[in-house]
Design a protein around this motif. Structure first.
Motif, PDB file in Angstrom:
ATOM      1  N   ARG A 160       0.815  -1.221   0.000  1.00 58.78           N
ATOM      2  CA  ARG A 160       0.000   0.000   0.000  1.00 58.78           C
ATOM      3  C   ARG A 160       0.847   1.269   0.000  1.00 58.78           C
ATOM      4  NH1 ARG A 160      -4.829  -1.280   4.425  1.00 58.78           N
ATOM      5  NH2 ARG A 160      -5.709  -3.091   3.343  1.00 58.78           N
ATOM      6  N   GLY A 161       2.135   1.131   0.292  1.00 53.87           N
ATOM      7  CA  GLY A 161       2.985   2.311   0.362  1.00 53.87           C
ATOM      8  C   GLY A 161       2.663   3.207   1.530  1.00 53.87           C
ATOM      9  N   GLU A 162       2.297   2.622   2.673  1.00 53.31           N
ATOM     10  CA  GLU A 162       1.896   3.393   3.847  1.00 53.31           C
ATOM     11  C   GLU A 162       2.785   3.059   5.036  1.00 53.31           C
ATOM     12  OE1 GLU A 162      -2.112   2.315   4.568  1.00 53.31           O
ATOM     13  OE2 GLU A 162      -2.902   3.208   2.711  1.00 53.31           O
ATOM     14  N   ASP A 163       2.866   3.996   5.979  1.00 49.85           N
ATOM     15  CA  ASP A 163       3.511   3.737   7.260  1.00 49.85           C
ATOM     16  C   ASP A 163       2.500   3.130   8.218  1.00 49.85           C
ATOM     17  OD1 ASP A 163       5.837   4.773   6.260  1.00 49.85           O
ATOM     18  OD2 ASP A 163       5.566   6.752   7.151  1.00 49.85           O
ATOM     19  N   TYR A 164       3.008   2.611   9.324  1.00 40.80           N
ATOM     20  CA  TYR A 164       2.142   1.998  10.324  1.00 40.80           C
ATOM     21  C   TYR A 164       1.231   3.064  10.926  1.00 40.80           C
ATOM     22  CZ  TYR A 164       0.770  -0.793  14.402  1.00 40.80           C
ATOM     23  OH  TYR A 164       0.062  -1.472  15.362  1.00 40.80           O
ATOM     24  N   ALA A 165      -0.076   2.800  10.949  1.00 40.20           N
ATOM     25  CA  ALA A 165      -1.052   3.813  11.355  1.00 40.20           C
ATOM     26  C   ALA A 165      -0.922   4.195  12.821  1.00 40.20           C
ATOM     27  CB  ALA A 165      -2.466   3.304  11.066  1.00 40.20           C
ATOM     28  N   PHE A 166      -0.475   3.280  13.670  1.00 41.44           N
ATOM     29  CA  PHE A 166      -0.406   3.541  15.101  1.00 41.44           C
ATOM     30  C   PHE A 166       1.034   3.760  15.565  1.00 41.44           C
ATOM     31  CE2 PHE A 166      -4.032   0.742  14.251  1.00 41.44           C
ATOM     32  CZ  PHE A 166      -5.060   1.565  14.639  1.00 41.44           C
ATOM     33  N   ALA A 167       1.884   4.249  14.669  1.00 39.90           N
ATOM     34  CA  ALA A 167       3.273   4.522  15.026  1.00 39.90           C
ATOM     35  C   ALA A 167       3.352   5.749  15.926  1.00 39.90           C
ATOM     36  CB  ALA A 167       4.112   4.733  13.766  1.00 39.90           C
ATOM     37  N   ARG A 168       4.352   5.766  16.794  1.00 40.35           N
ATOM     38  CA  ARG A 168       4.609   6.913  17.666  1.00 40.35           C
ATOM     39  C   ARG A 168       5.665   7.790  16.986  1.00 40.35           C
ATOM     40  NH1 ARG A 168       5.965   3.701  23.047  1.00 40.35           N
ATOM     41  NH2 ARG A 168       6.474   5.798  23.812  1.00 40.35           N
ATOM     42  N   PRO A 169       5.304   9.001  16.558  1.00 44.07           N
ATOM     43  CA  PRO A 169       6.218   9.822  15.752  1.00 44.07           C
ATOM     44  C   PRO A 169       7.573  10.073  16.397  1.00 44.07           C
ATOM     45  CG  PRO A 169       4.008  10.742  15.716  1.00 44.07           C
ATOM     46  CD  PRO A 169       3.995   9.648  16.735  1.00 44.07           C
ATOM     47  N   SER A 170       7.584  10.360  17.705  1.00 35.45           N
ATOM     48  CA  SER A 170       8.869  10.628  18.351  1.00 35.45           C
ATOM     49  C   SER A 170       9.754   9.393  18.377  1.00 35.45           C
ATOM     50  CB  SER A 170       8.639  11.139  19.778  1.00 35.45           C
ATOM     51  OG  SER A 170       8.018  10.136  20.581  1.00 35.45           O
ATOM     52  N   LEU A 171       9.162   8.218  18.580  1.00 35.43           N
ATOM     53  CA  LEU A 171       9.942   6.977  18.578  1.00 35.43           C
ATOM     54  C   LEU A 171      10.479   6.672  17.192  1.00 35.43           C
ATOM     55  CD1 LEU A 171      10.992   4.445  19.962  1.00 35.43           C
ATOM     56  CD2 LEU A 171       8.760   3.372  19.588  1.00 35.43           C
ATOM     57  N   VAL A 172       9.668   6.909  16.158  1.00 35.89           N
ATOM     58  CA  VAL A 172      10.126   6.680  14.787  1.00 35.89           C
ATOM     59  C   VAL A 172      11.272   7.633  14.447  1.00 35.89           C
ATOM     60  CG1 VAL A 172       9.449   6.778  12.363  1.00 35.89           C
ATOM     61  CG2 VAL A 172       7.892   5.785  14.049  1.00 35.89           C
ATOM     62  N   ALA A 173      11.158   8.898  14.862  1.00 35.61           N
ATOM     63  CA  ALA A 173      12.241   9.850  14.612  1.00 35.61           C
ATOM     64  C   ALA A 173      13.508   9.441  15.358  1.00 35.61           C
ATOM     65  CB  ALA A 173      11.802  11.254  15.041  1.00 35.61           C
ATOM     66  N   PHE A 174      13.343   8.909  16.561  1.00 35.28           N
ATOM     67  CA  PHE A 174      14.495   8.433  17.329  1.00 35.28           C
ATOM     68  C   PHE A 174      15.168   7.255  16.619  1.00 35.28           C
ATOM     69  CE2 PHE A 174      16.222   5.533  20.568  1.00 35.28           C
ATOM     70  CZ  PHE A 174      17.150   6.374  21.171  1.00 35.28           C
ATOM     71  N   LYS A 175      14.371   6.347  16.062  1.00 32.08           N
ATOM     72  CA  LYS A 175      14.918   5.211  15.310  1.00 32.08           C
ATOM     73  C   LYS A 175      15.696   5.688  14.086  1.00 32.08           C
ATOM     74  CE  LYS A 175      11.598   1.505  16.332  1.00 32.08           C
ATOM     75  NZ  LYS A 175      10.609   0.588  15.714  1.00 32.08           N
ATOM     76  N   HIS A 176      15.124   6.643  13.370  1.00 32.58           N
ATOM     77  CA  HIS A 176      15.783   7.135  12.161  1.00 32.58           C
ATOM     78  C   HIS A 176      17.086   7.859  12.498  1.00 32.58           C
ATOM     79  CE1 HIS A 176      11.775   7.093   9.687  1.00 32.58           C
ATOM     80  NE2 HIS A 176      12.240   5.877   9.955  1.00 32.58           N
ATOM     81  N   ARG A 177      17.091   8.626  13.601  1.00 28.56           N
ATOM     82  CA  ARG A 177      18.324   9.300  13.987  1.00 28.56           C
ATOM     83  C   ARG A 177      19.386   8.291  14.407  1.00 28.56           C
ATOM     84  NH1 ARG A 177      22.006  12.676  12.786  1.00 28.56           N
ATOM     85  NH2 ARG A 177      23.202  13.451  14.563  1.00 28.56           N
ATOM     86  N   LYS A 178      18.968   7.266  15.130  1.00 30.75           N
ATOM     87  CA  LYS A 178      19.908   6.205  15.506  1.00 30.75           C
ATOM     88  C   LYS A 178      20.438   5.497  14.270  1.00 30.75           C
ATOM     89  CE  LYS A 178      20.308   2.129  18.488  1.00 30.75           C
ATOM     90  NZ  LYS A 178      19.572   1.216  19.420  1.00 30.75           N
ATOM     91  N   LEU A 179      19.596   5.347  13.262  1.00 29.80           N
ATOM     92  CA  LEU A 179      20.031   4.743  12.007  1.00 29.80           C
ATOM     93  C   LEU A 179      21.109   5.596  11.340  1.00 29.80           C
ATOM     94  CD1 LEU A 179      19.591   2.599   9.766  1.00 29.80           C
ATOM     95  CD2 LEU A 179      17.801   4.071   8.853  1.00 29.80           C
ATOM     96  N   GLU A 180      20.935   6.917  11.354  1.00 33.39           N
ATOM     97  CA  GLU A 180      21.939   7.803  10.766  1.00 33.39           C
ATOM     98  C   GLU A 180      23.260   7.719  11.518  1.00 33.39           C
ATOM     99  OE1 GLU A 180      20.139  11.606  10.881  1.00 33.39           O
ATOM    100  OE2 GLU A 180      18.731  11.203   9.230  1.00 33.39           O
TER     101      GLU A 180
END
Length: 416
Positions: A332-352
């Motif tokens: 569907r090309g969608e993100d998880y509907a019940f994701a927590r935005p701050s946690l997702v941003a934290f994951k992406h920063r840790k990935l960087e």
């Protein structure tokens, strides 16, 4: 082609007759020289072995079709009374002509590289675990108490370990194991950096990381196992289309239950099949443990299954739910509907940071919001509301109509 380490036995079926065609060395120049004798109308079959993938990639540009057969399903060779290289090659040719060979999907170059990186990282993690167990074994056989530190191999744990009284040879063993552990840790960082670099440019990996419990390692392990469905980083939808339904992906990962049914007898459902990539399946199970602790519909699903079937079945069912969810989000090309935005941003920063990006000193980046306790509490309350909604939905769920209930047609509901 009956493949071995140094050579391949060849049999040719043409005009209904099978003949032996000698051997060819399993070397790139020899294989390419033999492949140039093929044409667009020729088909080649070989069994899946350690070097069959490389051989198939060399032959593919010259033949019309190359089939790598699943050895677990090629029963005609395994059950043959007379089993030689020539007989095996002849049977493969006959099965290919009859289109009875179950093929194995061949990964592209990027997927093959990711599989090698993920596999090597897995070996490093297993070796680190083995070394840690050896250190604990040294402490146990010398009747030493349990370490006071949470992590025996951290700074405080090693300080405690240095104060313990051990025989000289045991002390040397522990020091050697710790040096080996540090070396493996350095190698592990390099492999995780390579995976993080790939994940940064992979839209599907970042989308999967919006699911609770799915880290960069879990996302890349699933990508490497399923295929290169992130080879178009700018595309909204990946290449999960290799599996027409989520059930096909679940079966590919071995998370489907076994089914036995014959005649008029009811179907019997047993344990999961455990076919396919064992590492990806294990990573999904580990992600299910974390998802079961995080608030949201996934935790409600886990709790419902646990109350009915127990802890182990609930974890595997949650892992299966994660695989289904990954397929749905990607198609569907969608993100998880019940994701927590701050946690997702934290994951992406840790990935960087894992990929080698410089740390931003005295600068609040996108991942800093996760440190705000008030924001985390508000996001947690939102996903807890979604969890309660899921519990309310399934509390009165009935898979079948009660006895005597009247069937209501869809047209009647629209009129009402």
């Amino acid at each position: 082609m009956d493949i071995h380490r140094d050579f391949a036995q060849i049999a040719v079926l043409q005009n209904g007759e099978v003949r032996d065609a000698g051997q060819v060395a399993c070397r790139p120049d020899a294989l390419v020289g033999w492949a140039r004798t093929l044409g667009p109308g020729d088909q080649v079959a070989l069994e899946a072995t350690g070097n069959s993938e490389a051989i198939a990639l060399l032959i593919r540009p010259y033949a019309g079709r190359v089939v790598v057969s699943n050895p677990l399903k090629t029963r005609a060779i395994a059950e043959a009374k007379v089993k030689t290289d020539k007989v095996d090659a002849r049977i493969l040719a006959q099965l290919l002509a009859a289109d009875f060979l179950p093929p194995v999907w061949l990964p592209d170059e990027r997927t093959a590289r990711l599989r090698r990186i993920v596999g090597q990282r897995t070996q490093l993690v297993r070796e680190r675990t083995r070394i840690k167990n050896q250190v604990h074994a040294v402490l146990a056989r010398n009747l030493l108490p349990r370490p006071t530190a949470t992590d025996l191999f951290g700074k405080a744990g090693r300080a405690w370990l240095g104060l313990q009284v051990l025989p000289p040879d045991e002390r040397d063993t522990v020091q050697a194991l710790l040096r080996h552990l540090d070396f493996l840790g350095t190698e592990l960082v390099s492999y995780e950096q390579a995976l993080a670099t790939e994940a940064l440019t992979d839209a599907t990996a970042r989308r999967l990381m919006t699911i609770p419990g799915v880290s960069m390692v879990v996302a890349m392990a699933l990508i490497a196992a399923v295929g290169d469905f992130g080879r178009f980083p700018t595309a909204a939808v990946g290449d999960f289309g290799r599996f027409p339904t989520a059930e096909k992906l679940v079966a590919y990962l071995g998370l489907h239950p076994r089914v036995r049914q014959s005649g008029g007898q009811p179907a019997y459902h047993g344990r999961i099949t455990k076919q396919g990539n064992a590492h990806a399946r294990g990573m999904l199970v580990e992600a299910a443990f974390t998802a079961a602790l995080a608030p949201g519909p996934l935790r409600a699903f886990y709790s419902r299954i646990k109350a009915r079937r127990g802890f182990q079945i609930a974890v595997v069912a949650t892992a299966r739910k994660l695989a289904t969810l990954a397929w749905t989000l990607d198609t569907r090309g969608e993100d998880y509907a019940f994701a927590r935005p701050s946690l997702v941003a934290f994951k992406h920063r840790k990935l960087e940071l894992t990929s080698g990006a410089p740390r931003a000193v005295a600068h609040r980046g996108p991942g800093y919001a996760y440190n705000d306790k008030q924001l985390r509490r508000e996001e947690r309350e939102l996903v807890e509301t979604a969890e309660r909604a899921y519990q309310l939905l399934i509390s009165n769920w009935q898979p079948h109509r009660p006895p005597g209930a009247k069937k209501i047609e869809f047209t009647q509901l629209r009129q009402e």
